[in-house]
Design an enzyme around this catalytic site. Structure first.
Site, PDB file in Angstrom:
ATOM      1  N   ARG A 180       8.409   4.601  -4.400  1.00 27.59           N
ATOM      2  CA  ARG A 180       8.506   3.566  -3.359  1.00 27.59           C
ATOM      3  C   ARG A 180       7.514   2.432  -3.635  1.00 27.59           C
ATOM      4  NH1 ARG A 180       7.683   5.367   2.712  1.00 27.59           N
ATOM      5  NH2 ARG A 180       5.517   5.516   2.018  1.00 27.59           N
ATOM      6  N   TYR A 188       0.836  -1.191   0.000  1.00 26.16           N
ATOM      7  CA  TYR A 188       0.000   0.000   0.000  1.00 26.16           C
ATOM      8  C   TYR A 188       0.871   1.240   0.000  1.00 26.16           C
ATOM      9  CZ  TYR A 188       0.678   1.092   5.009  1.00 26.16           C
ATOM     10  OH  TYR A 188       1.202   1.442   6.225  1.00 26.16           O
ATOM     11  N   ARG A 198      -6.846 -20.816  -2.727  1.00 27.77           N
ATOM     12  CA  ARG A 198      -5.826 -20.686  -1.693  1.00 27.77           C
ATOM     13  C   ARG A 198      -4.648 -21.632  -1.914  1.00 27.77           C
ATOM     14  NH1 ARG A 198      -3.768 -21.794   3.227  1.00 27.77           N
ATOM     15  NH2 ARG A 198      -3.627 -20.073   4.729  1.00 27.77           N
ATOM     16  N   LYS A 219       6.600  -1.750   1.843  1.00 26.84           N
ATOM     17  CA  LYS A 219       5.384  -1.244   2.509  1.00 26.84           C
ATOM     18  C   LYS A 219       4.225  -2.226   2.282  1.00 26.84           C
ATOM     19  CE  LYS A 219       3.044   3.213   3.237  1.00 26.84           C
ATOM     20  NZ  LYS A 219       3.196   3.361   4.683  1.00 26.84           N
ATOM     21  N   GLU A 252      11.616   2.273  14.717  1.00 26.81           N
ATOM     22  CA  GLU A 252      10.759   3.373  14.267  1.00 26.81           C
ATOM     23  C   GLU A 252       9.479   3.365  15.082  1.00 26.81           C
ATOM     24  OE1 GLU A 252       9.767   2.729  10.084  1.00 26.81           O
ATOM     25  OE2 GLU A 252       9.677   0.576  10.410  1.00 26.81           O
TER      26      GLU A 252
HETATM   27  N1  PLP Z   1       7.479   3.731   9.177  1.00 32.04           N
HETATM   28  C1  PLP Z   1       6.334   3.021   9.139  1.00 32.04           C
HETATM   29  C2  PLP Z   1       6.321   1.669   9.775  1.00 32.04           C
HETATM   30  C3  PLP Z   1       5.186   3.537   8.523  1.00 32.04           C
HETATM   31  O1  PLP Z   1       4.050   2.806   8.497  1.00 32.04           O
HETATM   32  C4  PLP Z   1       5.238   4.838   7.959  1.00 32.04           C
HETATM   33  C5  PLP Z   1       4.065   5.422   7.305  1.00 32.04           C
HETATM   34  O2  PLP Z   1       3.049   4.791   7.087  1.00 32.04           O
HETATM   35  C6  PLP Z   1       6.442   5.551   8.034  1.00 32.04           C
HETATM   36  C7  PLP Z   1       7.551   4.974   8.637  1.00 32.04           C
HETATM   37  C8  PLP Z   1       6.548   6.934   7.454  1.00 32.04           C
HETATM   38  O3  PLP Z   1       6.659   6.880   6.057  1.00 32.04           O
HETATM   39  P1  PLP Z   1       6.124   8.060   5.159  1.00 32.04           P
HETATM   40  O4  PLP Z   1       6.841   9.296   5.605  1.00 32.04           O
HETATM   41  O5  PLP Z   1       6.518   7.668   3.780  1.00 32.04           O
HETATM   42  O6  PLP Z   1       4.655   8.144   5.364  1.00 32.04           O
END
Ligand code: PLP
Length: 281
Positions: A52, A33, A100, A144, A176
C-alpha cells in the site's frame, strides 16, 4: 532511556531528531505514512503495508527512498533498539526539502522518518462509543497521506463530547472511522462494511478480516450503510492495524448489544491475533 527514532539513515534519540522547516511534508502535507502493528516484538502484515505504501507513493508521483529489504531492516532495528513487545511502528516519507513552491520537482531527495509507540494490543477490549461527524476530508482517502487534520479534529470533538471516536458520514452514508474502517453486523448475522473506492482507506486489517470472516463462513456485504442502520444493528466494530478488531458499543447515543462488545467482533479479533502470530516476521 529516551526513544530511538530513525531519520534519513541515522538512529538517534528522539530529542535529537530534526527535519528541515522547508520539508514539503511540513509545508504541504506532501507525504505519506504507514503503520504496522508490533506483536511479540514482530511486525504484522509487513508485505501488505509496504504494497500500500508503494501505491500511495506512486499516486503522488513518488518512488520508494529505500528498498523493501532496507525498510524491513530499519523496522527490525528500531523495534530491537526500543525493545518493543507490543505496539506500533510508523514510517513517514515526504517528497523532501525545497524552497516553498506549490510546484514540486521530480526525483527530490525524500525524507524518511520512523518511530515506534509501545502500547498493549491484546488486552480485553471494553468497546468504544462513537459519534457521527461530516466527512470533510479530501477526495483521495485511498492514499495514506499525512493530511490527518480533519480526522484529528473529529476525534478531538468526539473526546470533548465524552465519547471515544467519530464515524464519518458523507451523503448520508458512513465512510469510515477517523482512523479505521467501520463495520456493522446485521440482526441476521451479515457483516456490512463500505465497499472500496477513493472514499476510504483500503485497510490492510480490513482485507485480512474479510478473508478470515469468509473462511469462518460469515456472510459479508461490501456496501455503504447509514448511521440509522448501524444503530439498529446487532453489533458494530472497527478495524485498524494498531487496534485489530475493536468493538463499538454506542453510536450517537444509541447502545448496541446492550452496551457490551458483541460476539462477532470478539471472535474476529481472536482469530486475527492467532493468524498474525502465524505470519508476523
Ligand atoms: N481508515 C483510515 C482513515 C485510517 O487512518 C486507517 C488506519 O490508520 C484505517 C482505515 C485502517 O487501515 P489499516 O487496517 O491498514 O490500519
Amino acid at each position: 532511556m529516551s526513544r530511538i527514532v530513525y531519520v534519513n539513515g541515522a538512529y538517534v534519540p528522539e530529542e535529537e531528531a530534526t527535519v528541515s522547516i522547508f520539508d514539503r511534508g511540513f509545508l504541504f502535507a506532501d507525504a505519506v505514512y504507514e503503520v504496522c502493528a508490533i506483536l511479540d516484538g514482530k511486525i504484522c502484515e509487513f508485505e501488505g503495508h509496504v504494497e500500500r505504501l508503494i501505491r500511495s507513493l506512486g499516486e503522488l508521483d513518488m518512488g520508494m527512498p529505500v528498498s523493501k529489504e532496507e525498510l524491513l531492516e530499519i523496522h527490525r532495528e528500531l523495534i530491537k533498539r526500543n525493545n518493543v513487545e507490543q505496539g506500533a511502528i510508523y514510517l513517514q516519507i515526504t517528497r523532501g526539502t525545497a524552497d516553498r513552491d506549490f510546484v514540486y520537482k521530480k526525483d527530490m531527495k525524500q525524507t524518511l522518518v520512523m518511530f515506534t509507540q509501545a502500547k498493549g494490543l491484546t488486552e480485553e477490549k471494553a468497546g468504544i462509543r462513537v459519534v457521527s461527524a461530516p466527512d470533510i476530508r479530501w477526495g483521495r482517502r485511498d492514499i495514506k497521506t499525512v493530511q490527518l487534520l480533519a480526522s484529528s479534529m473529529c476525534k478531538t470533538m468526539a473526546k470533548a463530547a465524552g465519547k471515544d471516536d467519530a464515524w464519518l458520514v458523507q451523503d448520508g452514508f458512513v465512510t469510515e472511522g477517523s482512523s479505521s474502517n467501520a463495520y456493522i453486523v446485521t440482526k441476521d448475522g451479515k457483516i456490512v462494511t463500505r465497499n472500496l473506492s477513493t472514499s476510504i482507506l483500503h485497510g490492510i486489517t480490513r482485507k485480512a478480516i474479510l478473508r478470515l470472516a469468509a473462511e469462518l463462513d460469515m456472510e459479508i456485504e461490501e456496501r455503504p450503510f447509514t448511521i440509522a442502520e448501524a444503530q439498529d444493528a446487532a453489533e458494530a466494530f472497527f478495524t485498524a492495524a494498531t487496534a485489530f478488531v475493536y468493538p463499538v458499543i454506542e453510536i450517537d447515543g444509541v447502545e448496541l448489544n446492550g452496551g457490551k462488545p458483541g460476539p462477532v467482533a470478539k471472535r474476529l479479533n481472536e482469530v486475527y491475533i492467532e493468524e498474525s502470530r502465524k505470519s508476523y516476521i
